[in-house]
Design a protein around this motif. Structure first.
Motif, PDB file in Angstrom:
ATOM      1  N   MET A 116       0.868  -1.217  -0.105  1.00  0.00           N
ATOM      2  CA  MET A 116       0.003  -0.175   0.152  1.00  0.00           C
ATOM      3  C   MET A 116       0.813   1.445   0.002  1.00  0.00           C
ATOM      4  N   PHE A 117       1.827   1.219   0.867  1.00  0.00           N
ATOM      5  CA  PHE A 117       2.789   2.488   0.661  1.00  0.00           C
ATOM      6  C   PHE A 117       3.566   2.679  -0.265  1.00  0.00           C
ATOM      7  N   ALA A 118       4.043   1.573  -1.117  1.00  0.00           N
ATOM      8  CA  ALA A 118       4.753   1.712  -2.354  1.00  0.00           C
ATOM      9  C   ALA A 118       3.733   2.364  -3.339  1.00  0.00           C
ATOM     10  N   TRP A 119       2.507   1.674  -3.369  1.00  0.00           N
ATOM     11  CA  TRP A 119       1.564   2.239  -4.626  1.00  0.00           C
ATOM     12  C   TRP A 119       1.178   3.643  -4.192  1.00  0.00           C
ATOM     13  N   ASN A 120       0.952   3.986  -3.056  1.00  0.00           N
ATOM     14  CA  ASN A 120       0.858   5.455  -2.765  1.00  0.00           C
ATOM     15  C   ASN A 120       1.779   6.458  -2.731  1.00  0.00           C
ATOM     16  N   ALA A 121       3.032   5.903  -2.727  1.00  0.00           N
ATOM     17  CA  ALA A 121       4.308   6.680  -3.050  1.00  0.00           C
ATOM     18  C   ALA A 121       4.367   6.957  -4.430  1.00  0.00           C
ATOM     19  N   ALA A 122       4.149   5.996  -5.356  1.00  0.00           N
ATOM     20  CA  ALA A 122       3.975   5.899  -6.709  1.00  0.00           C
ATOM     21  C   ALA A 122       2.918   6.978  -7.118  1.00  0.00           C
ATOM     22  N   ARG A 123       1.939   6.922  -6.679  1.00  0.00           N
ATOM     23  CA  ARG A 123       0.841   7.763  -6.916  1.00  0.00           C
ATOM     24  C   ARG A 123       1.448   9.216  -6.643  1.00  0.00           C
ATOM     25  N   LEU A 124       1.962   9.560  -5.383  1.00  0.00           N
ATOM     26  CA  LEU A 124       2.636  10.963  -5.068  1.00  0.00           C
ATOM     27  C   LEU A 124       3.326  11.282  -6.225  1.00  0.00           C
ATOM     28  N   VAL A 125       4.163  10.557  -6.642  1.00  0.00           N
ATOM     29  CA  VAL A 125       5.290  10.938  -7.585  1.00  0.00           C
ATOM     30  C   VAL A 125       4.551  11.079  -8.730  1.00  0.00           C
ATOM     31  N   ALA A 148      -3.701   7.012   2.636  1.00  0.00           N
ATOM     32  CA  ALA A 148      -3.225   5.565   2.883  1.00  0.00           C
ATOM     33  C   ALA A 148      -3.592   4.977   3.719  1.00  0.00           C
ATOM     34  N   LEU A 149      -3.321   5.593   5.005  1.00  0.00           N
ATOM     35  CA  LEU A 149      -3.893   5.117   6.237  1.00  0.00           C
ATOM     36  C   LEU A 149      -5.436   4.756   6.494  1.00  0.00           C
TER      37      LEU A 149
END
Length: 405
Positions: A1-10, A251-252
């Protein structure tokens, strides 16, 4: 979840930077105002059947084959009506732009993008939160590609050229996401009739989802109406970049939604846990707001001097971030507890306060008035939401668990 939200952020950051730099404050403001209107109306897509699916399938995964055909039928019926309403509304807010821009943005945000939302609900209802978080990333990456192609190929062609690239990129992403979900989840490809009880329940969820989207979308439309495209462009750029630091809280809240739905189904969360969630989110929001206020002064370097008006106002956005984080958490917890009426009422009240303040303050104060209106409305909703959530949580643990308005 963190990884995908980081990708979404970028990917979202890249899209904002490329698009704002390519279109400038005026073009970016008009695009954001019209897209915000489309997003708000797109919240009514599928008549709320997707969120209803999310709730019921999260409690019993075997319900997915029964709910998905309802989503498909509701999407088919809602899309034409909402698209027509979007066109009428765009004329009402006096959006002075070419018809091809109105049509392209409407198709992308009202007709196509909601299909990705329904797919994300299906993944999340089964606890496949990583795949649910990956869906908006696919859409964002397609739009980054469109903005990059516009910037490199036709940077002087105007908003109409980008709008057409935007809808084509959105269509490509939606086709991939939709077909992939049917293959991975074995989703039914037929539809079935929606009963009156199902429609009533879905419309309740639809009003809930639409109120949340309207709250985070119609502010751009209001800024465009009250201050013009340039004010809306600077406002949207500052808002978008500041909101990125709040993505971990989003994300949380997304991750805990299945647990919240189970809490609404008779497995309450202890008040101490609720207090820890609220306290942790508030502390993170304060830290993230401070970080945003330090980062935003580089906005003119990234986007051009046309966005320099945001720099003197970064403190307002810094104080907005913790309120935004709290409001996201309390709103999703109300949804999980079944208090849809409380959340809709709170968000619509906040939207009315924000819109009224923008209409009053922007003509005299410009961009500062827009940010002041945003800050006042967000903190009002955050404080009221915490008070409401405390009462709801306490009553559920004590044994009183109403269905909610």
């Amino acid at each position: 979840m963190f990884a995908w939200n980081a990708a979404r952020l970028v990917s979202q950051l890249a899209w904002v930077l490329l698009l704002a730099r390519a279109l400038g404050p005026q073009g970016y403001g008009v695009f954001s105002g019209l897209a915000g209107l489309g997003l708000a109306l797109g919240g009514f897509a599928a008549f709320g059947m997707g969120l209803r699916l999310y709730q019921d399938v999260a409690r019993n995964h075997r319900e997915l084959p029964a709910h998905w055909p309802l989503v498909r039928l509701a999407l088919a019926w809602s899309a034409p009506a909402l698209f027509a309403l979007y066109l009428l509304s765009s004329f009402a807010v006096q959006a002075e732009t070419e018809m091809v821009v109105l049509l392209s943005i409407g198709l992308a945000e009202v007709v196509l993008a909601p299909l990705c939302t329904q797919v994300a609900f299906a993944y999340a209802s089964l606890g496949r939160m990583g795949e649910a978080a990956a869906v908006p990333v696919a859409l964002s990456l397609a739009r980054v590609a469109a903005a990059l192609a516009y910037l490199l190929a036709t940077p002087t062609s105007g908003l109409s050229a980008y709008a057409m690239m935007h809808v084509v990129a959105t269509l490509g992403a939606v086709l991939w996401v939709w077909s992939s979900a049917h293959r991975r989840l074995g989703l039914p490809r037929h539809t079935r009739q929606i009963g009156n009880r199902e429609l009533k329940s879905g419309l309740g969820f639809s009003s809930l989802w639409a109120s949340g989207l309207a709250l985070t979308s119609l502010d751009k439309t209001s800024a465009m109406y009250a201050g013009g495209g340039a004010v809306a462009g600077e406002y949207t750029a500052g808002y978008r970049l500041a909101s990125i630091v709040a993505l971990p809280v989003e994300a949380l809240t997304t991750t805990i939604m299945p647990r919240l739905f189970r809490a609404g189904g008779g497995r309450p969360i202890a008040p101490r846990t609720v207090a820890l969630l609220l306290g942790g989110v508030l502390l993170y929001g304060l830290a993230a707001g401070w970080l945003a206020s330090r980062i935003l002064p580089i906005l003119p370097v990234l986007l051009g001097e046309g966005f320099a008006g945001v720099v003197p106002l970064v403190a307002l956005l810094g104080w907005w971030v913790p309120a935004y984080c709290l409001r996201m958490l309390t709103g999703n917890m109300m949804l999980g507890y079944g208090r849809k009426g409380f959340r809709v009422g709170l968000e619509l009240s906040g939207l009315m306060v924000m819109t009224a303040l923008m209409l009053v303050w922007i003509p005299g104060e410009g961009l500062a008035g827009a940010f002041r209106a945003l800050l006042a409305a967000e903190w009002m909703m955050a404080c009221v939401g915490v008070v409401l959530l405390a009462g709801i949580s306490r009553r559920r643990v004590d044994g009183y668990a109403p269905n909610g308005p």
